[in-house]
Enzyme design. Sequence first.
Site, PDB file in Angstrom:
ATOM      1  N   ASP A 289      40.401  39.629  33.916  1.00  0.00           N
ATOM      2  CA  ASP A 289      40.572  38.785  32.739  1.00  0.00           C
ATOM      3  C   ASP A 289      40.474  39.600  31.462  1.00  0.00           C
ATOM      4  OD1 ASP A 289      40.819  36.534  34.320  1.00  0.00           O
ATOM      5  OD2 ASP A 289      38.692  36.003  34.188  1.00  0.00           O
TER       6      ASP A 289
ATOM      7  N   TYR B  15      31.911  43.598  42.248  1.00  0.00           N
ATOM      8  CA  TYR B  15      31.752  43.406  40.805  1.00  0.00           C
ATOM      9  C   TYR B  15      30.278  43.520  40.432  1.00  0.00           C
ATOM     10  CZ  TYR B  15      36.492  41.479  40.163  1.00  0.00           C
ATOM     11  OH  TYR B  15      37.854  41.312  40.089  1.00  0.00           O
TER      12      TYR B  15
END
Length: 253
Positions: free
Chosen positions: A55, A115
């Site tokens: 993103d 992540y």
Amino acid sequence: MQQTKRHFISLSYKGTAYHGWQTQPNALAVQEVLEKALKVFFRTDVETLGCGRTDSGVHASQFFAHLDLPSEIEIVQEKFLKSINSLLPSDIAVSELFEVKNDSHARFDATLRAYQYHIHFKKNPFKTDTSWLIKDELDLPAMQKAASIIKEYEDFGAFCKSNADNFTNICHIQKSEWEVIQNGLIYHVSANRFLRNMVRAIVGTLVDVGKGKIPADAMHQIIQSQNRSVAGASVPACGLFLTQINYPYFNNL
């Protein structure tokens, strides 16, 4: 037809200035900047396909993409890295370019993605773009319990961005835990795949647990609901890092 050889390119980037990895018509993306630099170096158009999307504002300390180059091109690794990094801005760095089998795929062949989400508790000008400042006290044991519950499930529709075009919401989570660091926390999560906005929504829900807004056991009901509106808000992109991509045919740990 021109013969080509497939290559993987390994890179990292600070995502603050970019609208994610994937090229977009009206916004600057990492892929666009990388392909322009590759075109200058190879003197031909080069198309890349990334291991996934990130993103706007999200960072990557490890990212892979594949590209096809004419077979006659000979690559001298040291010369390539020196040149390509001089062509790229300071917030994008290439670490390696290497040949793979022609059917290798940077996105579909990945077996694990990891992540990290970074949180800090005291104002720090050097963390503004790479961590989320939280001034509230957080109940870490409750957050750790809620994070552990996530590993019991596979359907994560409750953490998926509305109207996302996923073919399935099934993800196999391997790690979900918090790490305590000086003046902060890091959330570690890894899985075979992730849904759009999934990690930021999970962290938002875990922080709600830490603030006492919901009990840790409520994570069961939230996940089972498969309803995005039941889960917590998405946290800011600045604290999120893609940190690891694994493939079955080489070890990149």
